[in-house]
Scaffold this motif. Structure first.
Motif, PDB file in Angstrom:
ATOM      1  N   LYS A   1      25.756 -57.828   4.240  1.00  0.00           N
ATOM      2  CA  LYS A   1      24.756 -58.067   3.219  1.00  0.00           C
ATOM      3  C   LYS A   1      23.907 -57.796   2.262  1.00  0.00           C
ATOM      4  O   LYS A   1      23.639 -58.479   0.904  1.00  0.00           O
ATOM      5  N   GLU A   2      23.175 -56.872   2.464  1.00  0.00           N
ATOM      6  CA  GLU A   2      22.967 -55.956   1.641  1.00  0.00           C
ATOM      7  C   GLU A   2      23.889 -55.838   0.636  1.00  0.00           C
ATOM      8  O   GLU A   2      23.088 -56.063  -0.899  1.00  0.00           O
ATOM      9  N   GLU A   3      24.933 -55.988   0.569  1.00  0.00           N
ATOM     10  CA  GLU A   3      25.341 -56.029  -1.196  1.00  0.00           C
ATOM     11  C   GLU A   3      25.414 -57.002  -2.304  1.00  0.00           C
ATOM     12  O   GLU A   3      24.926 -56.791  -3.042  1.00  0.00           O
ATOM     13  N   GLU A   4      25.702 -58.465  -1.744  1.00  0.00           N
ATOM     14  CA  GLU A   4      25.244 -59.680  -2.132  1.00  0.00           C
ATOM     15  C   GLU A   4      23.766 -59.007  -2.501  1.00  0.00           C
ATOM     16  O   GLU A   4      23.588 -60.532  -3.891  1.00  0.00           O
ATOM     17  N   GLU A   5      22.433 -59.106  -2.305  1.00  0.00           N
ATOM     18  CA  GLU A   5      21.282 -58.577  -2.331  1.00  0.00           C
ATOM     19  C   GLU A   5      21.180 -57.947  -4.041  1.00  0.00           C
ATOM     20  O   GLU A   5      20.479 -57.517  -4.798  1.00  0.00           O
ATOM     21  N   TYR A   6      22.712 -57.070  -3.989  1.00  0.00           N
ATOM     22  CA  TYR A   6      22.390 -56.369  -5.313  1.00  0.00           C
ATOM     23  C   TYR A   6      22.905 -56.857  -7.044  1.00  0.00           C
ATOM     24  O   TYR A   6      23.741 -56.837  -8.241  1.00  0.00           O
ATOM     25  N   LYS A   7      23.121 -58.660  -6.884  1.00  0.00           N
ATOM     26  CA  LYS A   7      23.409 -59.053  -8.019  1.00  0.00           C
ATOM     27  C   LYS A   7      22.023 -59.660  -8.945  1.00  0.00           C
ATOM     28  O   LYS A   7      21.868 -59.653  -9.776  1.00  0.00           O
ATOM     29  N   TYR A   8      21.184 -58.942  -7.911  1.00  0.00           N
ATOM     30  CA  TYR A   8      19.801 -59.020  -8.952  1.00  0.00           C
ATOM     31  C   TYR A   8      19.719 -57.743  -9.544  1.00  0.00           C
ATOM     32  O   TYR A   8      19.489 -56.513  -9.314  1.00  0.00           O
ATOM     33  N   THR A   9      18.715 -58.325 -10.929  1.00  0.00           N
ATOM     34  CA  THR A   9      18.792 -57.013 -11.873  1.00  0.00           C
ATOM     35  C   THR A   9      17.580 -55.891 -11.789  1.00  0.00           C
ATOM     36  O   THR A   9      17.666 -55.187 -11.149  1.00  0.00           O
ATOM     37  N   ALA A  10      17.033 -56.758 -10.694  1.00  0.00           N
ATOM     38  CA  ALA A  10      16.061 -54.975 -10.047  1.00  0.00           C
ATOM     39  C   ALA A  10      16.868 -54.411  -8.786  1.00  0.00           C
ATOM     40  O   ALA A  10      16.709 -53.496  -9.130  1.00  0.00           O
ATOM     41  N   CYS A  11      17.885 -55.211  -8.282  1.00  0.00           N
ATOM     42  CA  CYS A  11      18.358 -54.188  -7.176  1.00  0.00           C
ATOM     43  C   CYS A  11      19.419 -53.479  -7.356  1.00  0.00           C
ATOM     44  O   CYS A  11      20.061 -51.946  -7.548  1.00  0.00           O
ATOM     45  N   LYS A  12      20.401 -53.902  -9.030  1.00  0.00           N
ATOM     46  CA  LYS A  12      21.478 -53.062 -10.627  1.00  0.00           C
ATOM     47  C   LYS A  12      20.085 -51.964 -10.141  1.00  0.00           C
ATOM     48  O   LYS A  12      20.511 -50.937 -10.684  1.00  0.00           O
TER      49      LYS A  12
ATOM     50  N   PHE B   1      18.034 -50.639  -9.008  1.00  0.00           N
ATOM     51  CA  PHE B   1      17.673 -49.452  -8.509  1.00  0.00           C
ATOM     52  C   PHE B   1      19.469 -48.504  -7.699  1.00  0.00           C
ATOM     53  O   PHE B   1      19.166 -46.872  -7.465  1.00  0.00           O
ATOM     54  N   LEU B   2      19.936 -49.429  -7.442  1.00  0.00           N
ATOM     55  CA  LEU B   2      21.858 -48.856  -7.881  1.00  0.00           C
ATOM     56  C   LEU B   2      21.659 -47.678  -9.148  1.00  0.00           C
ATOM     57  O   LEU B   2      22.889 -46.970  -8.508  1.00  0.00           O
ATOM     58  N   SER B   3      21.200 -48.427 -10.186  1.00  0.00           N
ATOM     59  CA  SER B   3      21.783 -47.490 -11.626  1.00  0.00           C
ATOM     60  C   SER B   3      20.766 -45.734 -11.101  1.00  0.00           C
ATOM     61  O   SER B   3      21.069 -44.392 -10.884  1.00  0.00           O
ATOM     62  N   THR B   4      19.541 -46.346 -10.258  1.00  0.00           N
ATOM     63  CA  THR B   4      19.437 -45.279 -10.118  1.00  0.00           C
ATOM     64  C   THR B   4      19.370 -44.292  -8.936  1.00  0.00           C
ATOM     65  O   THR B   4      19.540 -42.947  -8.671  1.00  0.00           O
ATOM     66  N   LEU B   5      19.712 -45.280  -8.224  1.00  0.00           N
ATOM     67  CA  LEU B   5      20.736 -43.734  -6.932  1.00  0.00           C
ATOM     68  C   LEU B   5      21.765 -43.379  -8.012  1.00  0.00           C
ATOM     69  O   LEU B   5      21.832 -42.131  -7.274  1.00  0.00           O
ATOM     70  N   ASN B   6      22.317 -44.071  -8.496  1.00  0.00           N
ATOM     71  CA  ASN B   6      24.153 -43.137  -8.832  1.00  0.00           C
ATOM     72  C   ASN B   6      23.178 -42.091  -9.440  1.00  0.00           C
ATOM     73  O   ASN B   6      24.045 -41.051 -10.101  1.00  0.00           O
ATOM     74  N   GLU B   7      22.526 -42.026 -10.610  1.00  0.00           N
ATOM     75  CA  GLU B   7      21.813 -41.078 -11.611  1.00  0.00           C
ATOM     76  C   GLU B   7      21.536 -40.210 -10.822  1.00  0.00           C
ATOM     77  O   GLU B   7      21.163 -39.484 -10.944  1.00  0.00           O
TER      78      GLU B   7
ATOM     79  N   GLY C   1      18.491 -42.636 -18.110  1.00  0.00           N
ATOM     80  CA  GLY C   1      19.099 -43.629 -17.413  1.00  0.00           C
ATOM     81  C   GLY C   1      18.244 -44.574 -16.541  1.00  0.00           C
ATOM     82  O   GLY C   1      18.527 -45.771 -16.117  1.00  0.00           O
ATOM     83  N   ILE C   2      17.558 -43.422 -15.672  1.00  0.00           N
ATOM     84  CA  ILE C   2      16.529 -44.270 -15.486  1.00  0.00           C
ATOM     85  C   ILE C   2      15.757 -45.403 -15.840  1.00  0.00           C
ATOM     86  O   ILE C   2      15.678 -46.748 -15.222  1.00  0.00           O
ATOM     87  N   VAL C   3      14.630 -44.678 -16.121  1.00  0.00           N
ATOM     88  CA  VAL C   3      14.410 -45.159 -17.545  1.00  0.00           C
ATOM     89  C   VAL C   3      14.740 -46.555 -18.367  1.00  0.00           C
ATOM     90  O   VAL C   3      14.500 -47.798 -18.038  1.00  0.00           O
ATOM     91  N   LYS C   4      16.260 -46.293 -18.585  1.00  0.00           N
ATOM     92  CA  LYS C   4      17.121 -47.176 -19.034  1.00  0.00           C
ATOM     93  C   LYS C   4      17.833 -48.566 -17.879  1.00  0.00           C
ATOM     94  O   LYS C   4      17.446 -49.887 -18.410  1.00  0.00           O
ATOM     95  N   ALA C   5      17.332 -48.499 -16.819  1.00  0.00           N
ATOM     96  CA  ALA C   5      18.002 -49.051 -15.678  1.00  0.00           C
ATOM     97  C   ALA C   5      16.800 -49.808 -15.467  1.00  0.00           C
ATOM     98  O   ALA C   5      16.832 -51.306 -15.009  1.00  0.00           O
ATOM     99  N   ALA C   6      15.359 -49.254 -15.398  1.00  0.00           N
ATOM    100  CA  ALA C   6      14.140 -50.450 -15.211  1.00  0.00           C
ATOM    101  C   ALA C   6      14.038 -51.061 -16.178  1.00  0.00           C
ATOM    102  O   ALA C   6      13.578 -52.380 -15.637  1.00  0.00           O
ATOM    103  N   GLU C   7      14.005 -50.550 -17.380  1.00  0.00           N
ATOM    104  CA  GLU C   7      13.690 -51.575 -19.050  1.00  0.00           C
ATOM    105  C   GLU C   7      14.673 -52.956 -18.151  1.00  0.00           C
ATOM    106  O   GLU C   7      14.592 -53.782 -19.128  1.00  0.00           O
ATOM    107  N   SER C   8      15.684 -53.387 -17.804  1.00  0.00           N
ATOM    108  CA  SER C   8      17.237 -53.744 -17.701  1.00  0.00           C
ATOM    109  C   SER C   8      16.668 -55.138 -16.992  1.00  0.00           C
ATOM    110  O   SER C   8      17.024 -55.500 -17.041  1.00  0.00           O
ATOM    111  N   ILE C   9      15.321 -54.804 -15.732  1.00  0.00           N
ATOM    112  CA  ILE C   9      15.482 -55.465 -15.132  1.00  0.00           C
ATOM    113  C   ILE C   9      14.436 -56.694 -15.949  1.00  0.00           C
ATOM    114  O   ILE C   9      13.851 -56.498 -17.289  1.00  0.00           O
ATOM    115  N   ASP C  10      14.969 -57.785 -15.136  1.00  0.00           N
ATOM    116  CA  ASP C  10      14.437 -58.965 -16.425  1.00  0.00           C
ATOM    117  C   ASP C  10      14.208 -60.038 -14.766  1.00  0.00           C
ATOM    118  O   ASP C  10      15.058 -60.665 -14.645  1.00  0.00           O
ATOM    119  N   GLN C  11      13.101 -60.438 -14.629  1.00  0.00           N
ATOM    120  CA  GLN C  11      12.701 -60.806 -13.855  1.00  0.00           C
ATOM    121  C   GLN C  11      13.311 -62.885 -13.580  1.00  0.00           C
ATOM    122  O   GLN C  11      13.203 -63.280 -13.197  1.00  0.00           O
TER     123      GLN C  11
END
Length: 592
Positions: A60-71, A73-79, A251-261
């Motif tokens: 179920k966690e994998e489905e949550e990563y369709k949200y931009t905030a979760c994406k 966070f995933l980018s932050t983990l990869n970075e 990359g972390i900053v860019k990921a944070a800026e990509s969050i679209d509420q």
């Protein structure tokens, strides 16, 4: 400044100092090695941290990563994973460029120091040997001189004594001459050794020791330069990864800026939208005038004589689909509408038909219907679409496998020595069978999907047959029910325990509940926009352009109840008719 001239007499102190320099170098090597261990440990902990918060596959966690905030966070983990990799690079470079190099240099330095001080000790031992020889010749010269003096004195004494014979005097004279000659020889030997010692000593202090100390000085200075270069390398290794670490942080900053509420809010709508319309206004009931009882979707009809009324509890309003044919039996006394309204407010939702009963029991046992009919329309559509897409992917995969097997079989036919073509027949037949099964499965889900999307009014007979191929459990009683409303307003089919105890009673008396109902009054008219073949129980066929009476409008499930003449009525898809409601009719809603 030279150690050979300035420190000519500090051999032991230089030996201690150079050993201290090697100890300092080894201490620095140990420091760098511990730093590399820290970097490796830090990188490992960062990787474990990143892995710990990675979404688990097929969860179920994998489905949550369709949200931009979760994406993000995933980018932050990869970075952070890449960030950890740079610390591993620091450790590797420090190990290869500093630790290994310095450890090899320390071994060479120890060998060189040992050789230099060995030469120094050798020169020192040589000068000490010369000094000993000098001392020995000096003592011998001194002893011979004393002996010569004593022999001379004894000769003079004997020569002065008149009582001593001439022979004794001659013997004393010869002994004095011998001693005197020995003293002269010792003197010459001592002089020679002294000159040689002075020469050796001069060479020792002005040539040998300065050269050896100069080598030791150069060795020590190279050690100092080497440790300085290692410190520069230490800083440079860190500096080399700073740009890449900066990119990771960027990359972390860019990921944070990509969050679209707004996008996340829309995804919430798509995830939980039921597709139902909000409930309409509740009509006013005038209790000052006697009113005839009106059958609606919110109540069950009165039972026959002596039969107790069935009631079901719940949060949402249910609906019973009446059968088309009715037995015109004598009508019973109608109870006031106010009683029916109170009953509606306290009653539980009614079961739509036997298929709804079966579906409700399945949900109680934890089973999910194959057609996802337990979900609201919008969520059901998404699940069906996803199922169709997955089946199409499986079909493509099986098709590719079939094509590969076919090509291999052709190769075997052309080159029998490579293999037996008949050995692939079984596998080819199995893959073909799988493809056919998946296609039938896809058609079944596509039919359900078309039904949800409104392209089809109900499940076709073909889809029904296909469903039977895989269910094998569909009962004839279920197919005799009218196509029920796909979901309740709250999106669930959860019935209370009291319902289960009354299922048998409902199944036996279901037909009788509607036999004595009075025909509903028309609340408007409608015009058929398309031809509809009502093949299922509870539906009615219409022809394009036909005018009919509306007796119950769409309650949000996509069906409208109509009547032709006075004895034929049923449900048609709302999208197939154009409704004209009579604002003055009972049960009609008023639209602004």
């Amino acid at each position: 400044m030279s150690w050979g001239t300035e420190l000519w007499d500090q051999f032991d102190n230089l030996e201690k100092h150079t050993q201290w320099g090697i100890d300092i170098l080894e201490k620095y090597i140990k420091f760098v090695k511990e730093r590399t261990d820290i970097e490796l440990s830090y990188a490992k902990q960062l990787r474990n941290l990143s892995k710990k918060y990675q979404p688990k596959k097929n969860s179920k966690e994998e489905e949550e990563y369709k949200y931009t905030a979760c994406k993000a966070f995933l980018s932050t983990l990869n970075e952070m994973n890449d960030y950890a990799g740079q610390h591993e690079v620091i450790s590797e470079n420090m190990t290869s460029q500093i630790t290994v190099d310095l450890m090899r240099y320390v071994q060479e330095l120890k060998q060189e120091r040992k050789s230099n001080f060995h030469d120094g000790r050798k020169a020192q031992q040589h000068i000490e040997t010369c000094w000993k020889q000098l001392e020995s010749s000096k003592r011998r010269f001194e002893r011979d001189c004393k002996e010569a003096d004593r022999a001379q004195q004894y000769f003079e004494k004997m020569d002065a004594d008149i009582n001593v014979t001439k022979a004794d005097v001659e013997k004393a004279r010869q002994q004095a001459q011998l001693r005197h000659q020995m003293a002269e020889d010792s003197k010459a030997d001592y002089s020679s050794i002294l000159q040689r010692f002075n020469q050796e000593q001069w060479e020792y202090y002005h040539t040998h020791i300065p050269n050896i100390f100069q080598k030791i000085q150069e060795m020590e200075e190279r050690r100092i330069v080497r440790i300085g270069e290692s410190m520069k390398t230490y800083a440079e290794v860190d500096r080399q990864v700073i740009p890449i670490i900066g990119k990771c942080l960027d990359g972390i900053v860019k990921a944070a800026e990509s969050i679209d509420q707004k996008n996340d809010s829309q995804l919430v709508v798509e995830a939980y939208k039921s597709g139902f319309e909000p409930p309409g206004d509740i009509e006013f009931e005038d209790y000052t005038q006697p009113m005839k009882r009106t059958v609606s979707e919110n109540s069950l009809s009165s039972s026959k004589e002596g039969k107790s009324e069935l009631r079901f509890g719940g949060k949402s309003r249910g609906k019973l689909w009446p059968f088309i044919k009715k037995n015109k039996s004598p009508k019973q006394q109608k109870e006031p509408l106010s009683h029916r309204f109170n009953e509606f407010m306290t009653s539980k939702p009614k079961i739509h038909c036997f298929r709804s009963l079966k579906r409700g029991l399945s949900l109680k046992l934890g089973a999910t219907p194959e057609d996802f009919s337990n979900l609201p329309p919008e969520q059901r559509r998404k699940k069906l679409q996803q199922k169709v897409d997955d089946l199409n992917k499986e079909i493509q995969k099986e098709t590719d496998q079939r094509d590969a097997i076919t090509k291999m079989k052709d190769v075997y036919l052309k080159n029998p020595q490579m293999g037996d073509p008949t050995s692939l027949d079984h596998k080819l037949a199995e893959v073909t069978q799988n493809i056919e099964r998946l296609r039938l499965e896809t058609q079944k889900f596509e039919a359900w999907l078309a039904e949800v999307e409104g392209r089809l009014p109900a499940r076709s007979e073909q889809a029904r047959r296909q469903s039977g191929m895989y269910d094998g459990q569909t009962h004839q009683t279920v197919t005799n029910c009218a196509q029920d409303r796909e979901s309740s307003p709250d999106g669930s089919y959860t019935e209370e325990q009291s319902q289960e105890s009354e299922l048998k009673v409902l199944a036996t008396d279901f037909d009788d509940e509607f036999d004595d109902e009075e025909p509903l009054p028309a609340i408007g008219t409608c015009k058929a926009l398309y031809t509809f073949e009502g093949q299922n129980e509870g539906t009615i066929s219409v022809v394009e352009g036909e005018m009919l009476s509306v007796i119950e409008e769409d309650k949000g499930d996509g069906w409208t109840r109509i009547r032709r003449n006075e004895d034929e009525e049923g449900y048609v898809p709302t999208s197939y008719v154009e409704v004209y409601l009579d604002k003055n009719a009972k049960g009609a809603k008023t639209y602004i």
